[in-house]
Write a protein that holds these residues in place. Structure first.
Motif, mmCIF file in Angstrom:
data_model
loop_
_atom_site.group_PDB
_atom_site.id
_atom_site.type_symbol
_atom_site.label_atom_id
_atom_site.label_comp_id
_atom_site.label_asym_id
_atom_site.label_seq_id
_atom_site.Cartn_x
_atom_site.Cartn_y
_atom_site.Cartn_z
ATOM 1 N N MET A 1 56.609 51.703 -23.526
ATOM 2 C CA MET A 1 56.603 52.494 -22.150
ATOM 3 C C MET A 1 57.826 53.276 -21.880
ATOM 4 O O MET A 1 59.154 52.685 -22.145
ATOM 5 N N ALA A 2 57.897 54.663 -21.804
ATOM 6 C CA ALA A 2 59.125 55.364 -21.419
ATOM 7 C C ALA A 2 59.907 54.807 -20.048
ATOM 8 O O ALA A 2 59.135 54.333 -19.035
ATOM 9 N N LYS A 3 60.964 54.747 -20.233
ATOM 10 C CA LYS A 3 61.966 54.146 -19.225
ATOM 11 C C LYS A 3 62.041 55.500 -18.201
ATOM 12 O O LYS A 3 62.187 56.723 -18.296
ATOM 13 N N TRP A 4 61.701 54.870 -16.794
ATOM 14 C CA TRP A 4 61.614 55.942 -15.800
ATOM 15 C C TRP A 4 63.141 55.800 -15.215
ATOM 16 O O TRP A 4 64.128 55.208 -15.419
ATOM 17 N N PHE A 5 63.575 57.376 -14.713
ATOM 18 C CA PHE A 5 64.915 57.688 -14.446
ATOM 19 C C PHE A 5 65.428 56.685 -12.934
ATOM 20 O O PHE A 5 66.464 56.499 -12.855
ATOM 21 N N ARG A 6 64.206 56.481 -12.409
ATOM 22 C CA ARG A 6 64.281 55.708 -11.221
ATOM 23 C C ARG A 6 63.147 55.227 -10.726
ATOM 24 O O ARG A 6 61.903 55.742 -10.886
ATOM 25 N N GLN A 7 62.959 53.920 -10.518
ATOM 26 C CA GLN A 7 61.833 53.173 -10.205
ATOM 27 C C GLN A 7 62.002 52.313 -8.832
ATOM 28 O O GLN A 7 62.578 51.749 -8.591
ATOM 29 N N ILE A 8 61.016 52.854 -7.649
ATOM 30 C CA ILE A 8 61.095 52.399 -6.371
ATOM 31 C C ILE A 8 60.021 51.577 -6.217
ATOM 32 O O ILE A 8 58.774 52.158 -6.511
ATOM 33 N N VAL A 9 59.939 50.399 -5.588
ATOM 34 C CA VAL A 9 58.928 49.560 -5.340
ATOM 35 C C VAL A 9 58.754 49.663 -3.776
ATOM 36 O O VAL A 9 59.758 49.289 -3.124
ATOM 37 N N PHE A 10 57.540 49.999 -3.388
ATOM 38 C CA PHE A 10 57.193 49.765 -1.880
ATOM 39 C C PHE A 10 56.299 48.937 -1.519
ATOM 40 O O PHE A 10 55.220 48.710 -2.184
ATOM 41 N N GLY A 11 56.436 48.038 -0.684
ATOM 42 C CA GLY A 11 55.399 46.924 -0.275
ATOM 43 C C GLY A 11 55.169 47.122 1.258
ATOM 44 O O GLY A 11 55.950 47.111 2.086
ATOM 45 N N ASP A 12 53.845 46.739 1.518
ATOM 46 C CA ASP A 12 53.275 46.919 2.856
ATOM 47 C C ASP A 12 52.390 46.029 3.373
ATOM 48 O O ASP A 12 51.207 45.920 2.432
ATOM 49 N N VAL A 13 52.673 44.896 4.052
ATOM 50 C CA VAL A 13 51.402 43.877 4.279
ATOM 51 C C VAL A 13 50.379 44.662 5.089
ATOM 52 O O VAL A 13 50.563 45.359 5.859
ATOM 53 N N ASP A 14 49.098 44.126 4.720
ATOM 54 C CA ASP A 14 47.903 44.732 5.327
ATOM 55 C C ASP A 14 47.678 43.883 6.675
ATOM 56 O O ASP A 14 47.563 43.012 6.825
#
Ligand code: MG
Length: 383
Positions: A1-14
């Motif tokens: 898999m190609a490396k992302w220049f930036r990787q942001i994870v967002f999480g939100d409880v339902d």
């Protein structure tokens, strides 16, 4: 898999508060639960997914919600429970990510750019974090991975509840294109009206050459910034939110004093500044400590919990003033006084009393501009 220049994870409880009620009482699972105050004056703070088909949503008067859904099970807010669940979730995100920014009690951003060697597949990373959060708390959350915070947030919103979304680098604009222009952050209701008037509806419309000149008239130099956002380009960093568990201020006086009015005025001024800081940071304090040192350097303190976490100084002052007066001994002069606010937790976003929040927001705007003295609180700093 190609490396992302930036990787942001967002999480939100339902449906965080409603889901928390089910965690506390599993017999409520799948039932039409909503969290809020009772009628006639209460409002709904959170609606479970089971009641949303009835049209029940947060910020709606409870009386109205009960008309729409007569079988509604109304659960009172339980801040201690939310706080405990938040801490448990924080332990999970701290385990996975070097830096996490909890933007509210149930939403976080994390920068996973440097974790790609360890977790080369963003979907697998998202799944692992989602499962770990569920295992720790019993809460389901939606997770999205993208190259920027706004795209990750919009992707999560589009995949609720219990969703997992990955917006691959280079596909941001295509993902955003059909969404309403008003879903971009920074577009308020007034701007939405103007957009409607000129016929701009979707995010892709913001990039259409035929809308260029009316948009330029509306936004001027800001237009390129908005168009970059519309393409999914944004470099707002993940800023770890404050780990600080307390916030305090104290002062040593030029002359020892036994004047209660002077001591009250001093602490009231400190409190105004500290509470303002809490509100700016989106925090509330669960407890406070009042501290007095007498002329012989003997230190006395009094610590108390507020009935609920607060960041509203007029409400906090009642308890703090009472503690100060009870701490003061007769015929004693004091050389130092201070107040510390502790057990800081993310504030609940004013869901429970919106009128009061608006009044505080107005007050904060004045404090930002002119300082606490402008509203007659007489902040005294002698250091
Ligand atoms: Mg949520």
């Amino acid at each position: 898999m190609a490396k992302w220049f930036r990787q942001i994870v967002f999480g939100d409880v339902d449906a965080m508060f409603a889901s928390a009620a089910v965690v506390a009482d599993p017999s409520l699972a799948g039932k039409p639960v909503a969290v809020g105050g009772p009628p006639p004056r209460g409002i709904i703070a959170a609606a479970s997914y089971a009641v949303r088909p009835f049209g029940v949503h947060s910020a709606m008067p409870t009386a109205h919600a009960l008309k729409l859904c007569p079988n509604l099970i109304l659960v009172p807010p339980d801040r201690a429970l939310y706080r405990r669940l938040h801490e448990q979730m924080r332990q999970v995100t701290d385990r996975f990510f070097p830096a996490t920014e909890w933007s509210s009690i149930d939403e976080f951003y994390a920068d996973a750019t440097d974790l790609q060697l360890l977790h080369p597949d963003p979907a697998a990373l998202g799944r692992t974090v989602k499962d770990a959060l569920f295992e720790a708390t019993g809460l389901r959350c939606t997770i999205a991975v993208a190259t920027s915070k706004p795209v990750a947030k919009l992707a999560a919103d589009a995949h609720k509840p219990d969703g997992l979304a990955v917006i691959e680098p280079g596909t941001e604009a295509a993902f955003l294109a059909p969404r309403p222009a008003t879903s971009l952050s920074g577009i308020g209701p007034k701007t939405a009206e103007s957009l409607e008037r000129i016929g701009v509806r979707t995010i892709s419309d913001l990039l259409e050459p035929r809308f260029e000149s009316p948009l330029r008239r509306m936004w001027g130099k800001r237009l390129p910034v908005i168009q970059a956002l519309a393409r999914g380009i944004d470099d707002d960093p993940v800023v770890p939110d404050r780990e600080q568990k307390s916030l305090g201020h104290e002062t040593t006086f030029d002359h020892d004093t036994d004047d209660p009015a002077f001591l009250e005025k001093t602490l009231r001024g400190f409190l105004a500044e500290l509470a303002h800081e809490l509100r700016v940071e989106g925090l509330a304090a669960g407890s406070f400590t009042v501290k007095l040192k007498d002329a012989t350097h003997r230190l006395t303190t009094k610590q108390h919990h507020f009935p609920k976490p607060l960041n509203d100084d007029p409400m906090m002052w009642r308890d703090i003033r009472a503690a100060l007066l009870s701490l003061m001994a007769p015929r004693t002069k004091y050389r130092l006084a201070g107040v510390t606010l502790g057990d800081l937790v993310p504030a609940m976003g004013g869901l429970f009393d919106q009128r009061r929040s608006r009044a505080l927001a107005a007050m904060d705007a004045i404090i930002e501009k002119h300082g606490t003295k402008a509203i007659g609180l007489g902040g005294i700093r002698e250091e």
